[in-house]
Design a protein around this motif. Structure first.
Motif, PDB file in Angstrom:
ATOM      1  N   ARG A 154      21.700  95.162  19.555  1.00 58.52           N
ATOM      2  CA  ARG A 154      21.886  96.033  18.403  1.00 58.52           C
ATOM      3  C   ARG A 154      21.478  95.367  17.078  1.00 58.52           C
ATOM      4  O   ARG A 154      21.096  96.050  16.135  1.00 58.52           O
ATOM      5  CB  ARG A 154      23.308  96.564  18.347  1.00 58.52           C
ATOM      6  CG  ARG A 154      23.283  98.045  18.114  1.00 58.52           C
ATOM      7  CD  ARG A 154      24.582  98.728  18.332  1.00 58.52           C
ATOM      8  NE  ARG A 154      24.540  99.611  19.475  1.00 58.52           N
ATOM      9  CZ  ARG A 154      23.862 100.756  19.541  1.00 58.52           C
ATOM     10  NH1 ARG A 154      23.143 101.187  18.533  1.00 58.52           N
ATOM     11  NH2 ARG A 154      23.888 101.494  20.623  1.00 58.52           N
ATOM     12  N   HIS A 209      17.525  95.433  17.026  1.00 53.90           N
ATOM     13  CA  HIS A 209      17.176  96.839  16.779  1.00 53.90           C
ATOM     14  C   HIS A 209      17.362  97.174  15.297  1.00 53.90           C
ATOM     15  O   HIS A 209      16.504  97.790  14.670  1.00 53.90           O
ATOM     16  CB  HIS A 209      18.032  97.769  17.639  1.00 53.90           C
ATOM     17  CG  HIS A 209      18.133  99.166  17.108  1.00 53.90           C
ATOM     18  ND1 HIS A 209      17.077 100.069  17.162  1.00 53.90           N
ATOM     19  CD2 HIS A 209      19.140  99.805  16.455  1.00 53.90           C
ATOM     20  CE1 HIS A 209      17.449 101.196  16.575  1.00 53.90           C
ATOM     21  NE2 HIS A 209      18.690 101.065  16.130  1.00 53.90           N
ATOM     22  N   HIS A 218      23.426 100.702   9.371  1.00 49.62           N
ATOM     23  CA  HIS A 218      23.473 102.005  10.051  1.00 49.62           C
ATOM     24  C   HIS A 218      24.142 101.973  11.427  1.00 49.62           C
ATOM     25  O   HIS A 218      24.634 102.993  11.891  1.00 49.62           O
ATOM     26  CB  HIS A 218      22.068 102.651  10.149  1.00 49.62           C
ATOM     27  CG  HIS A 218      21.304 102.308  11.402  1.00 49.62           C
ATOM     28  ND1 HIS A 218      20.610 101.137  11.561  1.00 49.62           N
ATOM     29  CD2 HIS A 218      21.135 102.981  12.565  1.00 49.62           C
ATOM     30  CE1 HIS A 218      20.045 101.108  12.746  1.00 49.62           C
ATOM     31  NE2 HIS A 218      20.345 102.222  13.385  1.00 49.62           N
ATOM     32  N   ASP A 219      24.165 100.817  12.106  1.00 48.31           N
ATOM     33  CA  ASP A 219      24.734 100.777  13.461  1.00 48.31           C
ATOM     34  C   ASP A 219      26.014  99.947  13.562  1.00 48.31           C
ATOM     35  O   ASP A 219      26.485  99.693  14.668  1.00 48.31           O
ATOM     36  CB  ASP A 219      23.693 100.229  14.453  1.00 48.31           C
ATOM     37  CG  ASP A 219      22.923 101.341  15.155  1.00 48.31           C
ATOM     38  OD1 ASP A 219      23.248 102.536  14.928  1.00 48.31           O
ATOM     39  OD2 ASP A 219      21.986 101.031  15.922  1.00 48.31           O
ATOM     40  N   ASP A 246      15.090 105.068  12.632  1.00 41.88           N
ATOM     41  CA  ASP A 246      15.864 104.687  13.814  1.00 41.88           C
ATOM     42  C   ASP A 246      15.197 105.253  15.077  1.00 41.88           C
ATOM     43  O   ASP A 246      14.990 104.546  16.069  1.00 41.88           O
ATOM     44  CB  ASP A 246      17.287 105.241  13.641  1.00 41.88           C
ATOM     45  CG  ASP A 246      18.268 104.753  14.688  1.00 41.88           C
ATOM     46  OD1 ASP A 246      18.011 103.718  15.319  1.00 41.88           O
ATOM     47  OD2 ASP A 246      19.318 105.416  14.850  1.00 41.88           O
TER      48      ASP A 246
END
Ligand code: MG
Length: 379
Positions: free
Chosen positions: A62, A65, A94-95, A188
């Motif tokens: 993650r 990414h 964002h994650d 994304d």
């Protein structure tokens, strides 16, 4: 040089707790730096994106990414004369609300919560992290991020119904987010669609033939690469085609968004906010290609039998630990026990579980569930 509809840092609605300005970093740059220095950001390194560490250390997790999303989003933002500092902060954060074990973990946590009358949503969880859980400053809880970054966390990918979420009223739910936030969602999509084709191919879960027949947009780019470099290794032609696919998505997003903005007669940020629809989009042709690639990935990779046993394992670990702490709240760490006196226990257990990395949750499961004979027989 900013577009007249870009967010200007000097017009920011500011922080919850006012702070003196920094001598040479503006507020969005400081927010970006606060995200990078947060625990939640570092934990992304040990959270699954699609492939667990069992497969390979060079597949995306993650964190990597997130860095790819930030790189793509910055490129798009710069071309559209948007506020790149804000975009970078939004992409990097964002994650952070994702639980361990990728989407399987999210699903398991949500269904555990629903059994107790609640639900789990990673954007809302990200907001709780930056507003409350990160403890770095003496004067306040959380990261004290600017309004625009908090708004983007909530609104980048999803429109929340103002009636259903009255607690989010300050984020102007009846308005669209700025273009800077809108583009994060599609950056994304570009990042994970291309990355998952790459990692799926490297993991030998997707063959070149499968990808070429399932993703027509990729196939024509592969043929081009094949004509240009007939004698190089297949993986290098694959890379060339995938690189061009990513580039064509980015190019198209920039062009189509510029066109949307022009057609809509958007001249300032208020025009962006009051539009009934989002302005960032692909053209119809590339949108079709993106959807094809995405549904290909769903049918061949995300739901593939090869990843299934690990997904089910992850879901089981979350389900069992969640129930363990619901039955044994005294085994929670003291700061969570204290919070459970004010907020519902299920919410507190959910917060605790969602913050964990893949490694840590396995350790906890081993400690509390496996040793006590709670492990059901493996199917
Ligand atoms: Mg993402």
């Amino acid at each position: 040089m900013f577009a007249d509809y870009a967010v200007r840092v000097e017009h920011s609605r500011g922080r919850r707790y006012p702070e003196p300005p920094h001598p040479y970093r503006n507020d969005f740059q400081r927010d970006r730096d606060r995200v990078i220095h947060s625990r939640a950001f570092r934990r992304l390194d040990s959270k699954t994106q699609v492939f667990t560490r069992r497969y390979s250390d060079h597949f995306r997790n993650r964190l990597t990414h997130t860095l790819e999303v930030a790189q793509i989003a910055r490129t798009i933002a710069a071309q559209l004369d948007l506020n790149v500092d804000l975009v970078e902060a939004l992409a990097l954060v964002h994650d952070v609300g994702h639980p361990p074990f990728g989407h399987a973990g999210e699903k398991a946590l949500d269904s555990a919560m629903r059994e107790h009358g609640y639900f789990f949503d990673h954007n809302l969880h990200a907001l709780r992290i930056v507003e409350d859980f990160e403890l770095r400053y003496a004067a306040f809880r959380g990261l004290n991020l600017t309004f625009e970054v908090r708004e983007g966390i909530i609104k980048h990918s999803h429109d929340y119904d103002p009636e259903q979420f009255p607690e989010l009223a300050e984020y102007l739910l009846d308005q669209r987010p700025p273009v800077e936030a809108q583009l994060i969602d599609l950056a994304d999509e570009i990042a994970y669609t291309t990355a998952d084709l790459d990692d799926g191919y490297e993991a030998h879960l997707l063959s070149l033939e499968q990808i070429r027949s399932g993703v027509p947009g990729f196939d024509s780019l592969f043929q081009e690469a094949d004509r240009k470099w007939p004698n190089v290794a297949e993986k290098l032609k694959f890379n060339e085609a995938l690189k061009r696919m990513l580039d064509s998505f980015v190019n198209d997003l920039i062009g189509a968004t510029q066109m949307n903005i022009q057609k809509a007669g958007v001249h300032n940020l208020d025009d962006v906010r009051t539009r009934p629809y989002r302005l960032v989009s692909f053209s119809a042709d590339i949108e079709k290609q993106r959807r094809q690639a995405k549904s290909f990935l769903y049918s061949t990779l995300y739901y593939s039998p090869a990843l299934d046993s690990e997904k089910r394992e992850g879901e089981r670990v979350i389900r069992e630990l969640f129930e363990f702490w619901m039955q044994n709240p005294d085994s929670l760490p003291s700061n969570y026990r204290e919070k459970a006196e004010i907020e519902p226990l299920a919410r507190i257990v959910c917060d605790y579980v969602a913050g964990m990395t893949d490694n840590y949750i396995y350790e906890q499961h081993q400690k509390y569930c496996v040793g006590l004979g709670r492990q059901p027989p493996r199917s």
